[in-house]
Design an enzyme around this catalytic site. Structure first.
Site, short mmCIF file in Angstrom:
data_model
loop_
_atom_site.label_atom_id
_atom_site.label_comp_id
_atom_site.label_asym_id
_atom_site.label_seq_id
_atom_site.Cartn_x
_atom_site.Cartn_y
_atom_site.Cartn_z
N ILE A 116 -0.40 -7.05 -7.89
CA ILE A 116 -0.48 -6.36 -6.65
C ILE A 116 1.53 -5.87 -7.00
O ILE A 116 1.62 -7.49 -6.41
CB ILE A 116 -1.18 -6.57 -5.34
N SER A 117 1.25 -5.05 -6.27
CA SER A 117 3.07 -4.57 -6.49
C SER A 117 2.96 -4.79 -4.96
O SER A 117 2.93 -5.39 -3.75
CB SER A 117 3.38 -3.13 -6.20
N GLN A 118 4.81 -5.60 -5.39
CA GLN A 118 5.55 -6.01 -4.11
C GLN A 118 5.69 -4.87 -2.87
O GLN A 118 5.67 -3.51 -3.10
CB GLN A 118 6.90 -6.04 -4.55
N PRO A 119 5.25 -5.86 -1.48
CA PRO A 119 5.38 -4.34 -0.16
C PRO A 119 6.47 -3.69 -0.33
O PRO A 119 6.38 -2.52 0.43
CB PRO A 119 5.20 -5.15 1.09
N ARG A 167 -2.89 -7.34 4.28
CA ARG A 167 -2.21 -7.63 2.77
C ARG A 167 -3.06 -8.53 2.27
O ARG A 167 -3.62 -8.72 1.21
CB ARG A 167 -1.26 -7.60 2.98
#
Ligand code: SAH
Length: 222
Positions: free
Chosen positions: A66-69, A40
């Site tokens: 970037i979206s949260q995992p 990532r």
């Protein structure tokens, strides 16, 4: 020149992140396996490599995130991805989510409306081994008619409505996952297209950047 190295430290942090996602309720092993393989930190600026393995959203270019995992994992899980599924993603952003779906064996098309991000991500993906992801520049509200129908559609920006054009581009039996709401928070909706009918399930509250209409060129909005 950026060097894309994935060292033991990154791998260690990543495996801790995967354990925490499992702990938070992600059950689809195919999702966890794909996320455990993708560095990532390649999707963030090099200075923020440490941040890549915390379970938080993070700013990228053009005022986007970037979206949260956990969110990436949950949306991927709700899509119930099968190998060779044809998937349309709205909101390419960093490209990370698209690569997770690709790693799971899907054929991925992803649309971004911000030219700066579109260019940055389209350049990045082949460099890090994801030349199979097809990046498109455009307004996601319109979908990608020329590649329809899709088995799955994933929206990674908040929409006030369930866009009809996207439902139309979903095959019968197809699944769309989309955060819907007009306040700060949205409901994660899973929509299963059953002919003319749609079955709609709600899967909790999330916070996304807004889905905006039209495209934004680097020279300003057009
Ligand atoms: N999936 C991304 C997260 C993206 S954040 C990732 O993995 O990093 C949401 C993205 O949606 C932003 O990049 C934003 O510019 C984009 N977006 C917003 N409205 C859009 C639209 N109508 N069409 C395409 N992209 C859109």
């Amino acid at each position: 020149m950026l060097s894309y190295t994935d060292n033991y430290r990154h791998k260690g942090l990543r495996s801790q992140l995967i354990s925490s996602l499992r702990h938070k309720g992600i059950q689809d092993e195919r999702v966890l396996k794909a996320m455990s393989k993708i560095p990532r930190h390649f999707f963030l600026d090099e200075a923020f490599a440490e941040w890549a393995y915390r379970d938080t959203a993070f700013p990228i270019a053009a005022g986007q995130t970037i979206s949260q995992p956990f969110t990436v994992a949950r949306q991927s899980e709700l899509l119930n991805i099968r190998r060779r599924d044809k998937v349309l993603e709205i909101g390419t952003g960093s490209g990370y989510q698209a690569c997770v779906l690709h790693q799971m064996g899907a054929k991925v098309y992803t649309i971004e409306r911000q030219e700066e991000l579109f260019k940055k991500t389209s350049t990045l993906l082949p460099k890090i081994g994801f030349n199979g992801v097809r990046t498109l520049m455009g307004d996601g509200y319109e979908g990608a008619e020329r590649f329809a129908p899709f088995d799955k559609i994933l929206v990674t920006a908040a929409s006030n409505i369930i866009p009809k054009s996207l439902v139309k581009q979903l095959r019968k039996g197809g699944i769309m996952v989309i955060p819907v709401g007009n306040g700060n928070d949205q409901q994660m909706m899973k929509i299963v297209k059953k002919g003319e009918q749609m079955e709609i399930q709600q899967h909790g509250t999330y916070r996304f950047v807004p889905m905006l209409g039209g495209v934004a060129s680097e020279a300003g909005n057009v």
